[in-house]
Design a protein around this motif. Structure first.
Motif, PDB file in Angstrom:
ATOM      1  N   ALA A  16       0.822  -1.211   0.000  1.00 50.93           N
ATOM      2  CA  ALA A  16       0.000   0.000   0.000  1.00 50.93           C
ATOM      3  C   ALA A  16       0.855   1.260   0.000  1.00 50.93           C
ATOM      4  O   ALA A  16       0.585   2.218   0.709  1.00 50.93           O
ATOM      5  CB  ALA A  16      -0.925  -0.022   1.214  1.00 50.93           C
ATOM      6  N   MET A  34       2.414   3.041  -5.349  1.00 46.98           N
ATOM      7  CA  MET A  34       1.714   2.370  -6.449  1.00 46.98           C
ATOM      8  C   MET A  34       0.426   1.711  -5.983  1.00 46.98           C
ATOM      9  O   MET A  34      -0.567   1.696  -6.712  1.00 46.98           O
ATOM     10  CB  MET A  34       2.650   1.333  -7.089  1.00 46.98           C
ATOM     11  CG  MET A  34       2.324   1.073  -8.528  1.00 46.98           C
ATOM     12  SD  MET A  34       2.247   2.632  -9.424  1.00 46.98           S
ATOM     13  CE  MET A  34       1.195   2.147 -10.764  1.00 46.98           C
ATOM     14  N   GLY A  35       0.438   1.175  -4.774  1.00 50.48           N
ATOM     15  CA  GLY A  35      -0.801   0.618  -4.229  1.00 50.48           C
ATOM     16  C   GLY A  35      -1.882   1.687  -4.148  1.00 50.48           C
ATOM     17  O   GLY A  35      -3.047   1.446  -4.472  1.00 50.48           O
ATOM     18  N   THR A  46       1.796  -0.228   6.992  1.00 50.60           N
ATOM     19  CA  THR A  46       0.836   0.877   7.057  1.00 50.60           C
ATOM     20  C   THR A  46      -0.598   0.393   6.911  1.00 50.60           C
ATOM     21  O   THR A  46      -0.875  -0.504   6.104  1.00 50.60           O
ATOM     22  CB  THR A  46       1.123   1.943   5.967  1.00 50.60           C
ATOM     23  OG1 THR A  46       0.031   2.885   5.943  1.00 50.60           O
ATOM     24  CG2 THR A  46       1.264   1.330   4.587  1.00 50.60           C
ATOM     25  N   ASN A  68       4.063  -4.598  -4.018  1.00 51.19           N
ATOM     26  CA  ASN A  68       5.073  -4.511  -2.955  1.00 51.19           C
ATOM     27  C   ASN A  68       6.456  -4.324  -3.609  1.00 51.19           C
ATOM     28  O   ASN A  68       6.565  -4.312  -4.838  1.00 51.19           O
ATOM     29  CB  ASN A  68       4.986  -5.738  -2.021  1.00 51.19           C
ATOM     30  CG  ASN A  68       4.974  -7.058  -2.770  1.00 51.19           C
ATOM     31  OD1 ASN A  68       5.325  -7.094  -3.946  1.00 51.19           O
ATOM     32  ND2 ASN A  68       4.572  -8.122  -2.125  1.00 51.19           N
ATOM     33  N   HIS A  96       8.120  -9.651  -5.426  1.00 54.97           N
ATOM     34  CA  HIS A  96       7.120  -9.911  -6.480  1.00 54.97           C
ATOM     35  C   HIS A  96       6.913 -11.397  -6.744  1.00 54.97           C
ATOM     36  O   HIS A  96       5.771 -11.872  -6.796  1.00 54.97           O
ATOM     37  CB  HIS A  96       7.534  -9.212  -7.784  1.00 54.97           C
ATOM     38  CG  HIS A  96       7.316  -7.727  -7.744  1.00 54.97           C
ATOM     39  ND1 HIS A  96       7.562  -6.892  -8.798  1.00 54.97           N
ATOM     40  CD2 HIS A  96       6.872  -6.920  -6.732  1.00 54.97           C
ATOM     41  CE1 HIS A  96       7.281  -5.644  -8.466  1.00 54.97           C
ATOM     42  NE2 HIS A  96       6.866  -5.636  -7.219  1.00 54.97           N
ATOM     43  N   GLU A 112       2.985  -5.838 -10.489  1.00 51.18           N
ATOM     44  CA  GLU A 112       3.771  -4.662 -10.882  1.00 51.18           C
ATOM     45  C   GLU A 112       5.130  -5.079 -11.463  1.00 51.18           C
ATOM     46  O   GLU A 112       5.658  -6.148 -11.174  1.00 51.18           O
ATOM     47  CB  GLU A 112       3.970  -3.729  -9.676  1.00 51.18           C
ATOM     48  CG  GLU A 112       2.905  -2.666  -9.557  1.00 51.18           C
ATOM     49  CD  GLU A 112       2.756  -1.839 -10.840  1.00 51.18           C
ATOM     50  OE1 GLU A 112       3.704  -1.758 -11.636  1.00 51.18           O
ATOM     51  OE2 GLU A 112       1.668  -1.294 -11.054  1.00 51.18           O
ATOM     52  N   TRP A 157      14.481   0.322   0.190  1.00 48.64           N
ATOM     53  CA  TRP A 157      14.568  -0.691  -0.876  1.00 48.64           C
ATOM     54  C   TRP A 157      14.886  -0.049  -2.221  1.00 48.64           C
ATOM     55  O   TRP A 157      15.428  -0.706  -3.109  1.00 48.64           O
ATOM     56  CB  TRP A 157      13.272  -1.519  -0.950  1.00 48.64           C
ATOM     57  CG  TRP A 157      12.066  -0.839  -1.552  1.00 48.64           C
ATOM     58  CD1 TRP A 157      11.086  -0.162  -0.902  1.00 48.64           C
ATOM     59  CD2 TRP A 157      11.713  -0.796  -2.957  1.00 48.64           C
ATOM     60  NE1 TRP A 157      10.144   0.314  -1.785  1.00 48.64           N
ATOM     61  CE2 TRP A 157      10.505  -0.059  -3.046  1.00 48.64           C
ATOM     62  CE3 TRP A 157      12.293  -1.276  -4.134  1.00 48.64           C
ATOM     63  CZ2 TRP A 157       9.867   0.191  -4.271  1.00 48.64           C
ATOM     64  CZ3 TRP A 157      11.655  -1.031  -5.345  1.00 48.64           C
ATOM     65  CH2 TRP A 157      10.465  -0.307  -5.411  1.00 48.64           C
TER      66      TRP A 157
HETATM   67  N1  LIG Z   1       3.793   0.751 -13.040  1.00 44.12           N
HETATM   68  C1  LIG Z   1       4.409   1.826 -12.596  1.00 44.12           C
HETATM   69  O1  LIG Z   1       4.490   2.835 -13.266  1.00 44.12           O
HETATM   70  C2  LIG Z   1       5.020   1.833 -11.231  1.00 44.12           C
HETATM   71  C3  LIG Z   1       5.253   3.039 -10.582  1.00 44.12           C
HETATM   72  C4  LIG Z   1       5.805   2.999  -9.301  1.00 44.12           C
HETATM   73  C5  LIG Z   1       6.126   1.796  -8.719  1.00 44.12           C
HETATM   74  N2  LIG Z   1       5.905   0.627  -9.396  1.00 44.12           N
HETATM   75  C6  LIG Z   1       6.266  -0.649  -8.800  1.00 44.12           C
HETATM   76  O2  LIG Z   1       5.366  -0.881  -7.726  1.00 44.12           O
HETATM   77  C7  LIG Z   1       6.050  -1.515  -6.652  1.00 44.12           C
HETATM   78  C8  LIG Z   1       5.900  -0.677  -5.391  1.00 44.12           C
HETATM   79  O3  LIG Z   1       6.532   0.551  -5.606  1.00 44.12           O
HETATM   80  P1  LIG Z   1       6.158   1.813  -4.710  1.00 44.12           P
HETATM   81  O4  LIG Z   1       6.808   2.973  -5.358  1.00 44.12           O
HETATM   82  O5  LIG Z   1       4.705   1.842  -4.454  1.00 44.12           O
HETATM   83  O6  LIG Z   1       6.932   1.446  -3.377  1.00 44.12           O
HETATM   84  P2  LIG Z   1       6.602   1.943  -1.896  1.00 44.12           P
HETATM   85  O7  LIG Z   1       7.832   1.738  -1.111  1.00 44.12           O
HETATM   86  O8  LIG Z   1       5.978   3.290  -1.948  1.00 44.12           O
HETATM   87  O9  LIG Z   1       5.471   0.933  -1.410  1.00 44.12           O
HETATM   88  C9  LIG Z   1       5.711  -0.439  -1.199  1.00 44.12           C
HETATM   89  C10 LIG Z   1       4.794  -0.889  -0.067  1.00 44.12           C
HETATM   90  O10 LIG Z   1       4.874  -2.305   0.049  1.00 44.12           O
HETATM   91  C11 LIG Z   1       4.873  -2.631   1.428  1.00 44.12           C
HETATM   92  N3  LIG Z   1       5.421  -3.968   1.580  1.00 44.12           N
HETATM   93  C12 LIG Z   1       6.699  -4.350   1.796  1.00 44.12           C
HETATM   94  N4  LIG Z   1       6.768  -5.698   1.851  1.00 44.12           N
HETATM   95  C13 LIG Z   1       5.503  -6.150   1.686  1.00 44.12           C
HETATM   96  C14 LIG Z   1       4.929  -7.447   1.652  1.00 44.12           C
HETATM   97  N5  LIG Z   1       5.663  -8.542   1.775  1.00 44.12           N
HETATM   98  N6  LIG Z   1       3.591  -7.552   1.469  1.00 44.12           N
HETATM   99  C15 LIG Z   1       2.828  -6.455   1.321  1.00 44.12           C
HETATM  100  N7  LIG Z   1       3.332  -5.206   1.324  1.00 44.12           N
HETATM  101  C16 LIG Z   1       4.646  -5.054   1.512  1.00 44.12           C
HETATM  102  C17 LIG Z   1       5.672  -1.527   2.093  1.00 44.12           C
HETATM  103  O11 LIG Z   1       5.368  -1.441   3.476  1.00 44.12           O
HETATM  104  C18 LIG Z   1       5.194  -0.303   1.302  1.00 44.12           C
HETATM  105  O12 LIG Z   1       4.071   0.295   1.903  1.00 44.12           O
HETATM  106  C19 LIG Z   1       7.495  -1.681  -7.083  1.00 44.12           C
HETATM  107  O13 LIG Z   1       7.670  -2.965  -7.606  1.00 44.12           O
HETATM  108  C20 LIG Z   1       7.652  -0.658  -8.189  1.00 44.12           C
HETATM  109  O14 LIG Z   1       8.633  -1.037  -9.137  1.00 44.12           O
HETATM  110  C21 LIG Z   1       5.349   0.632 -10.617  1.00 44.12           C
END
Ligand SMILES: NC(=O)c1ccc[n+]([C@@H]2O[C@H](COP(=O)([O-])OP(=O)(O)OC[C@H]3O[C@@H](n4cnc5c(N)ncnc54)[C@H](O)[C@@H]3O)[C@@H](O)[C@H]2O)c1
Length: 378
Positions: A35, A38-39, A62, A93, A98, A115, A186
């Motif tokens: 969450a 991207m979530g 969170t 995540n 993944h 993702e 990360w």
């Molecule tokens: N498609 C796109 O354009 C795009 C854009 C941004 C990010 N992403 C991808 O989305 C993913 C998340 O990126 P983000 O920027 O949102 O990161 P982020 O750090 O903002 O969010 C990741 C979340 O995952 C949680 N998390 C960690 N381990 C977990 C688990 N085992 N189970 C559930 N939740 C867990 C963390 O607490 C955090 O809240 C990454 O793989 C990133 O590459 C894709």
């Protein structure tokens, strides 16, 4: 069945997912795993779609997103999977989680939108490709840009032969992420870096538009941010059809030339309507993306002759909304994933080749990365 509701001020209820059916015309019940940035984006897109409903969120760190939408929160996504009451998951995540998360969704028989990047190494991705191939539960890779109308229009333009034989493509993604973006550690360690987080989008599109990439040369640098991973990279790719491509990427510069700033795909980014991020050139013409300005000579081609310019129509809509519509079709069994795990693995292999090329200073063949798995991802 009620429409998806947005409950910004409701507290998260106890961690049980409502047992309504998500089949037929009822909204698809979606759970989000991860969450963060991207979530939250996915939750917003789900909330705007009358055919989907966010029903649960899993994140160890969170509860904010679950509270915002008034849905159950789970610290451990496996408890969410066990609880039932979801039709599909969106996995957002960190990159390194993944594949295990997607494998758990497959074991639970639940389709997922995963993702990018599919994994942090090709060998890990290949495990997921094999698992998907051995079962019937689909996984859609979150290379959302493929669903953008300008990408579809570009693919059509190239397929029609308007540009002739493809010869060259160049691309840029140059921008400044705020320093606070890297508070999530990360994003600063192996498994992240601008190539795995961002370049994978662009080279996935290069593959989609121009064909398979067979070899890569690259330089990378961490000179500005000084993390263990790169903030800047320059990459040269060779396509199977003989075309050549180049790409320059940095998350540490003040510049406007990148997908996010020129496509108006995501309102979180300021939009500059006059700039482009890709230039594609062939023996008969060239295309400026996403402006869709197409250039050709009316008579014999000669650099002394003026070029004619026309604009290809690109259609409406953003890629995230279209991606979710496609995911609904995939979950309901009405479509197979337009971006498969095979695609995800192949695009990751290009990034892994670029990382290796930057490390070793030599040209890296994609076959060195995919090895014996070549047949399974070709
Ligand atoms: N498609 C796109 O354009 C795009 C854009 C941004 C990010 N992403 C991808 O989305 C993913 C998340 O990126 P983000 O920027 O949102 O990161 P982020 O750090 O903002 O969010 C990741 C979340 O995952 C949680 N998390 C960690 N381990 C977990 C688990 N085992 N189970 C559930 N939740 C867990 C963390 O607490 C955090 O809240 C990454 O793989 C990133 O590459 C894709």
């Amino acid at each position: 069945m009620s429409s998806p509701q947005y409950h910004p001020d409701r507290a998260a209820p106890a961690s049980t997912v409502p047992a309504e059916s998500g089949v037929g015309d009822a909204p698809l019940r979606i759970g989000i795993i991860g969450a963060g940035a991207m979530g939250r984006k996915h939750a917003d897109i789900i909330g705007r779609n009358g055919l989907t409903k966010l029903v649960a969120v899993a994140d160890p760190a969170t509860t904010a997103l679950a509270e915002q939408y008034g849905v159950p929160h789970f610290k451990d996504y496996r408890t969410l999977l066990d609880a039932g009451g979801v039709d599909a998951l969106i996995i957002a995540n960190p990159n390194g989680s993944h594949v295990p998360t997607a494998l758990d969704c497959l074991s639970a028989g639940l389709p997922a939108l995963l993702e990018k990047p599919i994994a942090t190494s090709y060998s890990e991705a290949a495990n997921l490709v094999r698992a998907v191939g051995a079962g019937e539960t689909p996984i859609l890779m979150g290379h959302h840009r493929r669903h953008h109308p300008a990408v579809k229009a570009t693919k059509d333009t190239i397929s029609r032969g308007d540009l002739g034989r493809l010869v060259a493509i160049s691309g840029t993604w140059l921008t400044k992420k705020p320093d606070t973006y890297f508070d999530q550690t990360w994003r600063t360690v192996p498994g992240a870096g601008v190539m795995l987080i961002n370049l994978v989008h662009d080279l996935d599109l290069f593959r989609h538009l121009c064909g398979e990439i067979v070899s890569v040369q690259a330089k990378s640098s961490n000179a500005i941010r000084k993390f263990a991973v790169e903030d800047t990279a320059s990459v040269i790719v060779e396509f199977e059809n003989g075309a050549l491509g180049s790409f320059i990427i940095s998350d540490a510069v003040v510049a406007p030339w990148g997908w996010d700033q020129v496509t108006e795909d995501d309102p979180a980014f300021p939009f500059n309507p006059s700039l482009s991020c890709y230039r594609i050139a062939g023996t008969r013409g060239a295309l400026d993306f996403p402006q869709m300005a197409k250039f050709h000579h009316e008579g014999p081609s000669n650099w002394h002759h003026p070029l004619s310019m026309s604009f290809e129509p690109k259609g409406l809509g953003d890629s995230y909304t279209r991606q979710l519509s496609h995911f609904i079709d995939v979950v309901r069994g009405d479509a197979i994933p337009e971006v498969s795990v095979v695609d995800g693995a192949r695009s990751l292999a290009v990034i892994e080749a670029a990382q290796k090329a930057a490390r070793t200073g030599r040209t890296v063949q994609i076959s060195e990365i995919i090895g014996h798995d070549a047949a399974s991802v070709s």
